[in-house]
Design a protein around this motif. Structure first.
Motif, mmCIF file in Angstrom:
data_model
loop_
_atom_site.group_PDB
_atom_site.id
_atom_site.type_symbol
_atom_site.label_atom_id
_atom_site.label_comp_id
_atom_site.label_asym_id
_atom_site.label_seq_id
_atom_site.Cartn_x
_atom_site.Cartn_y
_atom_site.Cartn_z
ATOM 1 N N ARG A 2 -3.583 -12.067 -10.677
ATOM 2 C CA ARG A 2 -3.593 -11.973 -9.224
ATOM 3 C C ARG A 2 -4.285 -13.200 -8.625
ATOM 4 O O ARG A 2 -5.135 -13.824 -9.265
ATOM 5 C CB ARG A 2 -4.328 -10.713 -8.787
ATOM 6 C CG ARG A 2 -3.764 -9.447 -9.371
ATOM 7 C CD ARG A 2 -4.709 -8.280 -9.165
ATOM 8 N NE ARG A 2 -4.709 -7.831 -7.791
ATOM 9 C CZ ARG A 2 -5.609 -6.984 -7.293
ATOM 10 N NH1 ARG A 2 -6.593 -6.540 -8.057
ATOM 11 N NH2 ARG A 2 -5.540 -6.598 -6.041
ATOM 12 N N ALA A 59 2.062 -5.325 0.221
ATOM 13 C CA ALA A 59 2.854 -6.208 -0.626
ATOM 14 C C ALA A 59 2.186 -7.558 -0.812
ATOM 15 O O ALA A 59 2.312 -8.186 -1.869
ATOM 16 C CB ALA A 59 4.247 -6.399 -0.025
ATOM 17 N N ASP A 62 -3.677 -6.144 -1.508
ATOM 18 C CA ASP A 62 -4.073 -4.743 -1.638
ATOM 19 C C ASP A 62 -5.584 -4.593 -1.755
ATOM 20 O O ASP A 62 -6.099 -3.487 -1.877
ATOM 21 C CB ASP A 62 -3.367 -4.069 -2.818
ATOM 22 C CG ASP A 62 -3.755 -4.631 -4.185
ATOM 23 O OD1 ASP A 62 -4.719 -5.423 -4.263
ATOM 24 O OD2 ASP A 62 -3.092 -4.282 -5.179
ATOM 25 N N SER A 121 -1.244 -6.455 -6.085
ATOM 26 C CA SER A 121 -0.822 -7.633 -5.337
ATOM 27 C C SER A 121 -2.037 -8.532 -5.103
ATOM 28 O O SER A 121 -2.993 -8.496 -5.878
ATOM 29 C CB SER A 121 -0.146 -7.219 -4.022
ATOM 30 O OG SER A 121 -0.991 -6.405 -3.233
#
Length: 203
Positions: A2, A59, A62, A121
């Motif tokens: 991420r 999306a 998060d 995300s």
């Protein structure tokens, strides 16, 4: 893995807030607002998004990271500003438990590295400057909403962390009629010279 994105409003002279945390001089009306809502819906406070009918599907982000001063802007009435996200607040203060908010009294760097290794995300660094200075070496993307105002003094984009070279490559630039310019950067992988920033009690 991420990514951590530092997405924030900043003045022409590099401040994210005034000397006492003021930010009311930023432009909250204009054509940039609709564009930012379309691009970055997850970065709007939950209640505001609900009021204007903005869909937040997590999306893009998060998880949101905040220092205490950034989190405290909404207190005492708004204790969970981004309740659609996982909220992590870094502070050395003793805070009363708040549903949906995690208070972390530890070095933010290993916390971010653990978050990056998790599924999900993106991770949004909301502020403030001192926390951004500590996490500078972990920032993958820098997205600046540059407002056409000068503060003259205040809280710098990366706090007062001293000189530590970093290199980013510009990936996009969007100018709005309001005078706001959206600048987007990605870390230049070939240059990573920052040394660790001492922990700050004023995040």
């Amino acid at each position: 893995m991420r990514e951590l994105t530092y997405y924030i409003a900043v003045t022409l002279d590099g401040f994210i807030a005034g000397p006492d945390g003021q930010f009311d001089a930023f432009l909250y009306g204009g054509d940039h607002m609709a564009a930012l809502g379309a691009r970055f819906p997850d970065a709007f406070p939950t209640a505001y998004a609900e009021a204007i009918g903005l869909t937040q599907d997590r999306a893009l982000f998060d998880t949101v990271l905040m220092g205490w001063n950034t989190y405290a802007v909404g207190l005492p009435t708004l204790t969970s500003p981004y309740r659609h996200l996982r909220q992590v607040v870094f502070t050395h203060r003793e805070a009363e438990p708040v549903e949906g908010v995690e208070f972390a009294d530890e070095d933010p760097v290993p916390v971010v590295r653990r978050l990056k290794a998790e599924a999900g995300s993106g991770i949004w660094l909301c502020g403030g400057g001192a926390l951004a200075a500590q996490l500078a070496g972990e920032i993958d993307r820098l997205v600046l909403k540059v407002h056409p105002v000068l503060f003259g003094d205040g809280i710098p984009l990366f706090g007062r962390s001293g000189y530590a070279p970093e290199a980013f490559t510009r990936t996009a630039s969007t100018a709005f009629d309001s005078g706001v310019t959206l600048l987007e950067f990605r870390r230049s992988s070939s240059v990573r010279l920052r040394t660790p920033t001492p922990a700050s009690r004023d995040r």
